[in-house]
Scaffold this active site. Structure first.
Site, PDB file in Angstrom:
ATOM      1  N   ASN A 170      31.171  34.182  47.481  1.00 51.78           N
ATOM      2  CA  ASN A 170      31.273  34.497  48.904  1.00 51.78           C
ATOM      3  C   ASN A 170      31.225  36.013  49.042  1.00 51.78           C
ATOM      4  O   ASN A 170      32.221  36.709  48.836  1.00 51.78           O
ATOM      5  CB  ASN A 170      32.578  33.926  49.462  1.00 51.78           C
ATOM      6  CG  ASN A 170      32.779  34.223  50.945  1.00 51.78           C
ATOM      7  OD1 ASN A 170      32.049  35.005  51.547  1.00 51.78           O
ATOM      8  ND2 ASN A 170      33.792  33.610  51.530  1.00 51.78           N
ATOM      9  N   GLU A 178      37.146  29.706  53.103  1.00 49.80           N
ATOM     10  CA  GLU A 178      35.704  29.459  53.125  1.00 49.80           C
ATOM     11  C   GLU A 178      35.223  28.923  51.786  1.00 49.80           C
ATOM     12  O   GLU A 178      34.317  28.078  51.738  1.00 49.80           O
ATOM     13  CB  GLU A 178      34.972  30.760  53.469  1.00 49.80           C
ATOM     14  CG  GLU A 178      35.237  31.250  54.883  1.00 49.80           C
ATOM     15  CD  GLU A 178      34.750  32.667  55.120  1.00 49.80           C
ATOM     16  OE1 GLU A 178      34.413  32.982  56.270  1.00 49.80           O
ATOM     17  OE2 GLU A 178      34.723  33.461  54.161  1.00 49.80           O
TER      18      GLU A 178
END
Length: 392
Positions: free
Chosen positions: A6, A368
């Site tokens: 990420n 996330e």
């Protein structure tokens, strides 16, 4: 196992997940890339003997791939990536191939602080494990459920049809909240929810039945709320004035709005809420007040889009940790029926509304990486394979 990358504008998060498990085996967070690096590792991974190098994201990703290749018994079946912009075509995760990479490169101008970083991670994994499946998970995909009126701007129709609608971002964070919220508030989670993802980048999302109805960001990651260094939405006439009357170039205006505005620009001190809260300067107080005011004002707008408000959720680094910001926002929203419990809020409880209040107010950790793992696992299936050998 599934490896997750990420990449942010100045950070890189990495996590390893076993099939079907919510908890990561370990997580790595490198913050301050290009400035003052800070490494945080949780779980059973030891990187103390080989810290990341100073430099840009490419250098940090190269360091991380080298470390991954040295890990014994790392059996990967896929790598999942956060990709900020997926355009109009992608409503869910997609397998990475040459065609997708070309498509994502074309979208880079709409997310210049994020899209190249995600593509750099894809390239680094391809160099380390050429045959390993890679999956792109898109921040924009969650918002493709919105009605047409929520997705179009008041510009000539041809421009909208040519790929310039409102997209919305932070979708992976919102998808995680939508998936986890029923565990916390039951059937109310299917009602009218506003989620505030507040970090260095910030946005709000209105959800009904767990689906995006409206959001504050639009075509790019620059719109909506004021942020750490980004202005958020401004009068388009301001942009024209800066170019036509102040002689600024488009690049100079972009730099001003993306890197020199927001909390940093208004305060003239810092883009970090913690620094501003510790400051006695009136400019710092004004920046924080404006931030909370804008959040509250946009929350009211989204409540209208939903036809009411059944719950408010704070997430993201500021949303999770800045109790004073939460208190300020909720105080401004008392007219909508929000009733904050100061003690619960200061302690950082999951539920921070008063006992007996009609509207739940929640603080939820952003994850996330877990959402990316969920989407990646769903796309590649459950068969485990050994990680391919690195190229010779």
């Amino acid at each position: 196992m599934i490896l997750i990358l990420n990449a942010g504008s100045s950070s890189l998060r990495c996590a390893l997940f076993r099939d079907g498990q919510d908890a990561a085996v370990w997580r790595v967070h490198v913050a301050g890339i290009g400035n003052a690096l800070k490494l945080t590792v949780t779980g059973g991974l030891d990187l103390a003997d080989d810290p990341p190098p100073d430099g840009d994201l490419d250098a940090v990703v190269g360091w991380l791939m080298a470390r991954m290749l040295r890990l014994p018994d790392l059996r990967l079946r896929a790598v999942g990536h956060r990709i900020v912009h997926g355009g109009t075509r992608h409503v869910g995760p997609a397998r990475v191939d040459e065609g997708l990479i070309a498509e994502l490169e074309a979208l880079a101008p709409f997310a210049p602080g994020h899209q190249p970083q995600g593509l750099a991670c894809i390239a680094a994994v391809g160099g380390a494990w050429p045959d390993l499946p890679q999956v792109a998970c898109f921040d924009t995909a969650f918002h493709r459920t919105q009605d047409r009126l929520a997705q179009i701007e008041a510009i000539p129709r041809g421009l909208t049809e040519d790929g310039l609608p409102r997209f919305g971002f932070h979708g992976l964070s919102y998808a995680h909240v939508a998936r986890m919220l029923p565990r916390l508030i039951g059937k109310t989670a299917k009602g009218r929810i506003v989620v505030a993802h507040l970090g260095h980048g910030a946005s709000l999302c209105a959800m009904a039945d767990g689906r995006s109805v409206a959001t504050t960001m639009g075509l790019t990651t620059l719109g909506g709320l004021m942020m750490g260094t980004r202005s958020g939405t401004v009068d388009p006439g301001l942009v024209l004035h800066l170019i036509q009357s102040r002689g600024m170039t488009a690049s100079e205006v972009a730099d001003l709005l993306e890197r020199r505005s927001g909390l940093l620009g208004v305060s003239g001190i810092s883009d970090d809420v913690r620094v501003l809260e510790a400051s006695e300067a009136p400019e710092a107080r004004e920046a924080l007040d404006l931030f909370a005011y804008r959040i509250a004002r946009e929350t009211g707008s989204l409540a209208v889009a939903l036809g009411g408000l059944d719950a408010l959720v704070f997430t993201g680094g500021i949303g999770e940790n800045a109790a004073a910001i939460r208190a300020d926002v909720c105080g401004r929203l008392a007219c909508l029926g929000l009733d904050l419990d100061p003690g619960r809020n200061d302690r950082g409880c999951t539920r921070i509304e008063r006992v007996g209040a009609t509207i739940p107010i929640l603080v939820m950790p952003a994850d996330e990486e877990r959402e990316i793992a969920q989407e990646t696992e769903g796309l590649v299936g459950t068969r485990m394979t050994a990680s391919p050998s690195p190229p010779s």
